[in-house]
Design an enzyme around this catalytic site. Structure first.
Site, PDB file in Angstrom:
ATOM      1  N   LYS A 192     -10.823  -6.373  -8.717  1.00  0.00           N
ATOM      2  CA  LYS A 192     -11.448  -5.224  -9.380  1.00  0.00           C
ATOM      3  C   LYS A 192     -12.171  -5.696 -10.642  1.00  0.00           C
ATOM      4  O   LYS A 192     -11.586  -6.403 -11.459  1.00  0.00           O
ATOM      5  CB  LYS A 192     -10.393  -4.173  -9.745  1.00  0.00           C
ATOM      6  CG  LYS A 192      -9.679  -3.564  -8.528  1.00  0.00           C
ATOM      7  CD  LYS A 192      -8.663  -2.526  -8.976  1.00  0.00           C
ATOM      8  CE  LYS A 192      -7.696  -2.131  -7.859  1.00  0.00           C
ATOM      9  NZ  LYS A 192      -8.268  -1.402  -6.756  1.00  0.00           N
ATOM     10  N   ASP A 245       6.240  -2.692  -3.662  1.00  0.00           N
ATOM     11  CA  ASP A 245       4.861  -2.525  -3.202  1.00  0.00           C
ATOM     12  C   ASP A 245       3.848  -2.746  -4.331  1.00  0.00           C
ATOM     13  O   ASP A 245       2.756  -3.242  -4.094  1.00  0.00           O
ATOM     14  CB  ASP A 245       4.718  -1.098  -2.630  1.00  0.00           C
ATOM     15  CG  ASP A 245       3.404  -0.890  -1.878  1.00  0.00           C
ATOM     16  OD1 ASP A 245       2.935  -1.850  -1.234  1.00  0.00           O
ATOM     17  OD2 ASP A 245       2.863   0.232  -1.925  1.00  0.00           O
ATOM     18  N   HIS A 250       0.693  -6.077  -8.256  1.00  0.00           N
ATOM     19  CA  HIS A 250      -0.507  -5.482  -8.871  1.00  0.00           C
ATOM     20  C   HIS A 250      -0.307  -5.150 -10.355  1.00  0.00           C
ATOM     21  O   HIS A 250      -1.123  -5.485 -11.199  1.00  0.00           O
ATOM     22  CB  HIS A 250      -0.895  -4.190  -8.152  1.00  0.00           C
ATOM     23  CG  HIS A 250      -1.124  -4.359  -6.683  1.00  0.00           C
ATOM     24  ND1 HIS A 250      -1.688  -5.491  -6.160  1.00  0.00           N
ATOM     25  CD2 HIS A 250      -0.884  -3.547  -5.620  1.00  0.00           C
ATOM     26  CE1 HIS A 250      -1.776  -5.365  -4.840  1.00  0.00           C
ATOM     27  NE2 HIS A 250      -1.291  -4.193  -4.488  1.00  0.00           N
TER      28      HIS A 250
HETATM   29  C1  BG6 Z   1      -1.501  -1.816  -1.818  1.00  0.00           C
HETATM   30  C2  BG6 Z   1      -0.237  -1.033  -1.596  1.00  0.00           C
HETATM   31  O1  BG6 Z   1      -1.209  -3.167  -2.032  1.00  0.00           O
HETATM   32  O2  BG6 Z   1      -2.186  -1.277  -2.948  1.00  0.00           O
HETATM   33  C3  BG6 Z   1      -0.567   0.434  -1.368  1.00  0.00           C
HETATM   34  O3  BG6 Z   1       0.450  -1.552  -0.473  1.00  0.00           O
HETATM   35  C4  BG6 Z   1      -1.390   0.972  -2.517  1.00  0.00           C
HETATM   36  O4  BG6 Z   1       0.610   1.201  -1.185  1.00  0.00           O
HETATM   37  C5  BG6 Z   1      -2.580   0.077  -2.805  1.00  0.00           C
HETATM   38  O5  BG6 Z   1      -1.835   2.271  -2.161  1.00  0.00           O
HETATM   39  C6  BG6 Z   1      -3.276   0.493  -4.074  1.00  0.00           C
HETATM   40  O6  BG6 Z   1      -4.473  -0.191  -4.195  1.00  0.00           O
HETATM   41  P1  BG6 Z   1      -5.768   0.505  -4.811  1.00  0.00           P
HETATM   42  O7  BG6 Z   1      -6.779  -0.580  -4.875  1.00  0.00           O
HETATM   43  O8  BG6 Z   1      -6.121   1.627  -3.880  1.00  0.00           O
HETATM   44  O9  BG6 Z   1      -5.358   1.030  -6.148  1.00  0.00           O
END
Ligand code: BG6
Length: 509
Positions: A192, A245, A250
């Site tokens: 991003k 997750d 993230h």
């Molecule tokens: C993924 C998760 O890695 O990231 C999902 O497994 C989540 O559950 C997603 O919805 C979120 O990514 P973004 O880019 O949509 O914020």
């Protein structure tokens, strides 16, 4: 590029559209071959057709991440001019023998191969082992051994392990077959623009660094709130949960960008070492510093988590998690970092909110000091990409009164919006061998260590209060209590940078 899981969702929805965008901008190598590997009964033509059909579904879809105006056939040809497909079982040696024969015959790609594992995590170890066994990771080095004459690289999706022990085991399996410089552990948040920009904001501007420490910052809140539920992923989600997750991967990437020391250079190891330092300095989270939640039914007949497909009617899986973290280093000692993520929340917002320490108030004795809003710096990751600063000004009028106002930068106001689904930079970086935006083995292992105790506690103790937040709300009350312990509170998720009293007078533009 060899994609394992060629018929899967990730390939169709994200990888191929990203490759298409790279082809549009001329960033695919001139000699490019796309090879699919999957159990699905397809051949090169039918696979290519299915990908084209998928691309057509993105045409004109404003809301889609892959929105395009038309499938440009010349670009499509550049991407799929050489397409191969190898059908077979990922656990079968014969598949890799066929792949080897195919790759041996490819002469114009210079021997470079990018293996992309767009498959379930149970296949990561076995596929890498098979690739290694078939001798496909071999790189030819130039005479002084500094640069491979041809390269072999592998991209591994998440989840990379499900706890510290499994991440270590997976690392050691993979490192038996490939070297660290060949391994690209992907985290799509790092694709991003707004996430990459955090380093630019911090290290390309002189004004922020003096404020970026425990003397000036009260605490940091990182929110990754989603309005979607688990959709069709009940089976995956039941054994994963919100914490695994989102948090150690993230959300920790966002945390590292905010908390890292300036790297000595922007080469991959300099940047990754500074991030690894942050992870190493994170205290293992005590279970009392973590809160879990699960969404129940919401207004207008929205189903609760336990009513979703492939979810147990008494499921104890969390769809919300919040944690308080402490970083034991000179910059951050005593500054709590609060992280939260959840599904079916009131609003989709991913944001880093940095709250500064309050002014000492002395000159404003006659104002209502208790209600003086703090200064916030907001790094808005998505969907309203931008940066906002909230501060106090004098409300116009004869008496001294204060009002909170905002200065806001929006990406859309400054830069044209290019079609971008977030995987373009990452795939390009793999092709050019730049590992800066990818996880190193030590980073992944540390992040699992940090959340290890919570994972243990949560799997040992079934929650008694699930569901504990309604779909469409801001999460469970316990999460508010987590911050209230030291007199703090979450920024409302529905707010997204618009908090504070609305300005009384519109500024003249
Ligand atoms: C993924 C998760 O890695 O990231 C999902 O497994 C989540 O559950 C997603 O919805 C979120 O990514 P973004 O880019 O949509 O914020």
């Amino acid at each position: 590029m060899v994609i394992f899981g060629a018929a899967g969702d990730l390939t169709k929805r994200l990888l191929v559209p990203a490759l298409y965008n790279l082809a549009t901008t001329g960033l695919l190598p001139e000699h490019f071959a796309l090879i699919g590997v999957d159990l699905a009964d397809l051949n090169a033509d039918s696979w290519r057709d299915s990908l084209h059909k998928m691309m057509e579904t993105f045409v004109g879809k404003a809301a889609s991440e892959s929105r395009i105006d038309a499938v440009d056939e010349a670009t499509w040809k550049r991407l799929t001019g050489h397409t191969g497909y190898i059908q077979g079982d990922l656990n079968d040696d014969a598949l890799y023998e066929k792949l080897k024969q195919y790759l041996d015959k490819l002469t114009d790609t210079g021997g470079n191969v990018l293996f992309y594992l767009a498959v379930g995590d149970r296949f990561f170890g076995p596929v890498v082992t098979h690739i290694g066994k078939a001798g496909l990771f071999g790189e030819n080095w130039d005479q002084d051994g500094t640069k491979p004459e041809h390269w072999r690289r592998v991209v591994i999706e998440k989840p990379f392990g499900h706890d510290e022990a499994s991440a270590k085991a997976l690392n050691s399996t993979i490192l038996r077959c490939a070297e660290e410089h060949q391994i690209f552990r992907i985290d799509h948040f790092l694709g991003k623009e707004t996430v990459q920009n955090i380093m630019a904001l911090r290290f390309a501007n002189g004004m922020f660094e003096p404020l970026w420490n425990r003397d000036r910052i009260d605490h940091v809140q990182i929110t990754a709130a989603e309005t979607v539920g688990v959709e069709t992923r009940g089976k995956f989600y039941e054994k994963t949960g919100a914490l695994r997750d989102m948090i150690p991967n993230h959300v920790f990437q966002l945390l590292a960008m905010v908390a890292m020391e300036p790297p000595g250079g922007f080469d991959a190891n300099a940047v990754r070492s500074r991030k690894a330092d942050v992870f190493r300095a994170l205290r293992t989270v005590a279970p009392e510093d973590a809160v879990r939640g699960q969404y129940g039914p919401g207004p207008n007949g929205v189903a609760g988590y336990r009513q979703e497909k492939d979810v147990a009617p008494d499921s104890g899986t969390e769809t919300y998690a919040a944690v308080q973290l402490a970083i034991d280093n000179w910059r951050w000692a005593g500054v709590p970092f609060f992280l939260r993520t959840g599904k079916h929340m009131s609003r989709r917002v991913t944001e880093i909110a940095i709250r500064f320490k309050p002014a000492p108030f002395a000159p404003f004795e006659d104002t209502d000091v208790a209600s003086l809003p703090p200064n916030w710096l907001l790094l808005q990751i998505q969907p309203d990409e931008g940066i906002a600063l909230q501060f106090e000004v004098k409300r116009p009028g004869p008496v001294v009164d204060l009002a909170a106002v905002r200065m806001a930068f929006k990406y859309d106001d400054w830069f044209p919006k290019e079609p971008n689904i977030g995987y373009e930079t990452l795939i390009f970086d793999v092709m050019t061998g730049d590992q800066t935006l990818f996880n190193r083995s030590d980073m992944v292992e540390e992040t699992w260590r940090v959340v290890g105790k919570i994972l243990e506690r949560w799997s040992a103790e079934a929650p008694s209060d699930f569901p504990n937040y309604a779909s469409g709300s801001d999460g469970p009350a316990e999460a508010d209590a987590l911050l209230a312990r030291e007199g703090r509170s979450w920024r409302p998720t529905a707010d997204n940078g618009k908090s504070g009293p609305a300005p009384q007078t519109k500024p003249a533009v």
